[in-house]
Design an enzyme around this catalytic site. Structure first.
Site, PDB file in Angstrom:
ATOM      1  CB  SER A 109      14.749  -5.108  -9.461  1.00  0.00           C
ATOM      2  OG  SER A 109      15.037  -6.223 -10.274  1.00  0.00           O
ATOM      3  CE1 TYR A 113      11.832  -6.772  -5.754  1.00  0.00           C
ATOM      4  CE2 TYR A 113       9.870  -5.813  -4.816  1.00  0.00           C
ATOM      5  CZ  TYR A 113      10.463  -6.638  -5.728  1.00  0.00           C
ATOM      6  OH  TYR A 113       9.699  -7.328  -6.624  1.00  0.00           O
ATOM      7  CB  CYS A 125      -0.880   0.058   1.243  1.00  0.00           C
ATOM      8  SG  CYS A 125      -2.040  -1.299   1.356  1.00  0.00           S
ATOM      9  CG  ASP A 177      17.254  -9.250  -9.566  1.00  0.00           C
ATOM     10  OD1 ASP A 177      16.908  -8.066  -9.349  1.00  0.00           O
ATOM     11  OD2 ASP A 177      16.481 -10.092 -10.058  1.00  0.00           O
ATOM     12  CG  ASP A 178      15.707  -6.532  -6.192  1.00  0.00           C
ATOM     13  OD1 ASP A 178      15.526  -7.669  -6.673  1.00  0.00           O
ATOM     14  OD2 ASP A 178      14.863  -5.623  -6.281  1.00  0.00           O
ATOM     15  CB  CYS A 230      10.447  -2.546   6.127  1.00  0.00           C
ATOM     16  SG  CYS A 230      10.578  -3.604   4.677  1.00  0.00           S
ATOM     17  CG  ASN A 267       2.303   1.008   3.770  1.00  0.00           C
ATOM     18  OD1 ASN A 267       3.390   1.569   3.726  1.00  0.00           O
ATOM     19  ND2 ASN A 267       2.140  -0.222   3.334  1.00  0.00           N
ATOM     20  N   GLY A 268       0.709  -1.319   5.922  1.00  0.00           N
ATOM     21  CA  GLY A 268       1.268  -2.191   6.948  1.00  0.00           C
ATOM     22  C   GLY A 268       0.299  -3.317   7.243  1.00  0.00           C
ATOM     23  N   GLY A 315       0.997  -0.153  -4.949  1.00  0.00           N
ATOM     24  CA  GLY A 315      -0.261  -0.891  -4.952  1.00  0.00           C
ATOM     25  C   GLY A 315      -1.035  -0.627  -6.224  1.00  0.00           C
ATOM     26  CB  CYS A 326      11.788  -5.152  10.162  1.00  0.00           C
ATOM     27  SG  CYS A 326      10.971  -6.764   9.959  1.00  0.00           S
ATOM     28  CB  CYS A 366      11.646 -11.538   5.053  1.00  0.00           C
ATOM     29  SG  CYS A 366      12.462  -9.996   4.637  1.00  0.00           S
TER      30      CYS A 366
HETATM   31  S1  SF4 Z   1       9.803  -9.111   7.161  1.00  0.00           S
HETATM   32 FE1  SF4 Z   1      11.138  -8.303   5.517  1.00  0.00          FE
HETATM   33  S2  SF4 Z   1       9.741  -7.321   4.030  1.00  0.00           S
HETATM   34 FE2  SF4 Z   1       8.594  -7.644   5.951  1.00  0.00          FE
HETATM   35  S3  SF4 Z   1       8.811  -5.720   7.075  1.00  0.00           S
HETATM   36 FE3  SF4 Z   1      10.445  -7.058   7.778  1.00  0.00          FE
HETATM   37  S4  SF4 Z   1      12.185  -6.587   6.455  1.00  0.00           S
HETATM   38 FE4  SF4 Z   1      10.371  -5.738   5.487  1.00  0.00          FE
END
Ligand code: SF4
Length: 490
Positions: A290, A249, A5, A367-368, A243, A106-107, A32, A455, A458
């Site tokens: 990218s 990205y 978003c 690539d990313d 993030c 957004n989130g 989005g 964060c 992932c």
């Molecule tokens: S898990 Fe990855 S994509 Fe999701 S908010 Fe955290 S760093 Fe960003």
């Protein structure tokens, strides 16, 4: 991977907000593409127009004319929580006893179900299964008993997860960022007012000036005369959880986040990639678009030092940067690939290699990210079919090993190639001569943050929020939700 978003809010001195919001949404379209919407308030009445589809298709002249009022918010959405239909398109708008509310989010909240159950038991009727409506109902309930600032604070004390919000409460526009600042949100100054937006590129589009990012845990209230904004630091948190993928990205390269141009951050990540895992090849090429900024930084660093970290001799130019892959921009998201054979052809439709740049050469392709690995496998094959002698793959971010619960449509663990495979196994699966990812430490260094202030869920499998069944990377727990009382006043 898709960002979910983009949000925007505008408060002007007398001029209608609808067109500035519309242009700002255009600038955020990359965040989005499923639906677009605007809510305005003219001092008497709230107006809303929300449609499925791209910004350009969602609004006509008449729609914009009908959105009267100098205050408003907008939203572009790709669905996260909630179903893929118009009931979850945003901004969410509703009238309560406490006035009218519009919300753009957004989130993704991780405790929305608990709050929804509690509010439903208290008689709140929900029209969607999205988490934004949960925030709207909670805020509306608090507004019955409290002023705006306290009501927002109490809602922030109950919701847990990632949120950057723009809100209209009657003709007042506000912006809120979650206490860990997971998603971006910034403040811009216009000639005749102020605005809030997910990314500064939207402020540029309106010829505005970026003032600053909204701080994690901060409420920003735009003044109704367009003269300024008021700031309330409602929640203080020891650490942020930005993030890191926004920089890698999602965000536009021409946006500024945390006072850094995203394009420059990506180039610096590319430079680190060379320092960590550079390989001497004839050419280095990006996967368009990218990988472009990463490849440019990587090639720059390669022109200064060898892969062993030694300064280059004066007659040694290093690795040549080349655009060896051309992108067909007209392959849309809805491309239909009914058979496996046609699916394999998909990469050929999207990317066409330039044979003369590749044939007989050793090639590094940048690539990313690698998500499922399908595209990388096809790409390596494509380059080898074109006569590349060696194909080395370099990725400007760490390997994605776990899903995102904070509003990015990534993939499930089962689909992520790195969830259960080592880098060597992935290299073999995509048939590259070598493969390397950037380290998490390098990402933190380039972004000028401690790891604990990002964060990295992932890429580490440890999250900065309390998510059912997942590990955390910090001392964090979701608030107790239950009973019908408001949290204790302070
Ligand atoms: S898990 Fe990855 S994509 Fe999701 S908010 Fe955290 S760093 Fe960003």
């Amino acid at each position: 991977m898709t960002e979910k978003c983009g949000v925007v809010g505008v408060s002007l001195d007398g001029r209608d907000a609808a067109r500035p919001l519309y242009y700002a949404l255009y600038a955020l379209q990359h965040r989005g593409q499923e639906s677009a919407g605007i809510v305005t308030h003219d001092g008497f009445q709230q107006h809303s127009h929300v449609e499925m589809g791209l910004v350009g298709d969602a609004f006509g002249e008449d729609d914009l004319d009908a959105l009267s009022g100098a205050a408003g918010i907008g939203h572009v959405r790709y669905p996260t929580a909630g179903s893929v239909d118009s009931s979850c398109a945003q901004p969410f708008s509703v009238s309560f006893k406490s006035g009218s509310l519009g919300l753009s989010h957004n989130g993704n909240l991780v405790n929305a179900d608990e709050i929804r159950d509690e509010l439903a038991a208290a008689g709140h009727a929900f029209t969607s299964d999205g988490d934004t409506e949960v925030i709207a109902h909670d805020l509306a309930r608090n507004l019955l008993e409290e002023d705006l600032v306290r009501a927002v604070k109490h809602t922030m004390g109950r919701i847990h997860g990632s949120y950057s919000l723009t809100i209209t409460h009657d003709d007042t526009v506000l912006g809120v960022r979650d206490p860990q600042g997971n998603r971006p949100l910034c403040i811009g100054e216009l000639e005749d007012g102020y605005m809030l937006a997910s990314e500064s590129a939207a402020i540029d589009t309106l010829d505005g000036d970026l003032v600053r990012d909204v701080r994690p845990g901060e409420l920003v209230v735009l003044q109704e005369d367009g003269e300024g904004f008021d700031s309330y630091q409602l929640v203080d948190n020891e650490h942020t959880a930005h993030c890191f993928f926004e920089h890698v990205y999602f965000a536009r390269p021409d946006s500024v986040i945390d006072e850094t141009l995203v394009y420059e951050a990506r180039r610096n990540l590319g430079r680190e990639l060379w320092d960590e895992s550079g390989v001497e090849t004839d050419v280095v090429m990006p996967v368009p678009d990218s990988g472009r900024a990463f490849a440019s930084g990587y090639a720059d660093a390669a022109s200064e030092t060898t892969a062993d970290g030694e300064p280059r001799d004066a007659d040694d130019d290093g690795v040549e940067f080349a655009e060896g892959l051309m992108k067909n921009r007209y392959v849309g998201r809805t491309f239909i690939m009914p058979t496996q054979d046609e699916r394999e052809r998909a990469v050929r439709l999207k990317l066409n290699p330039i044979k003369s740049t590749i044939e007989g050469k050793t090639v590094t392709v940048i690539d990313d990210s690698i998500v499922r690995g399908t595209t990388s496998t096809q790409l390596v094959q494509l380059l080898k079919d074109c006569g590349a002698e060696e194909v080395h793959v370099r990725i400007g971010a760490p390997a994605i090993v776990a899903p995102c619960y904070m509003g990015i449509d990534m993939a499930t663990r089962d689909e992520l190639i790195a969830a259960d495979k080592s880098t060597a196994e992935i290299r073999d699966e995509i048939a590259a001569d070598s493969l390397a990812y950037l380290s998490t430490d390098a990402v933190a260094d380039v972004l000028g943050k401690e790891r604990i202030d990002l964060c990295l869920g992932c890429v580490t499998g440890e999250y900065p929020y309390d998510i059912d069944g997942e590990e955390t990377d910090r001392d964090v727990s979701r608030p107790e939700v239950g009973g019908q009382q408001l949290p204790a006043d302070d």
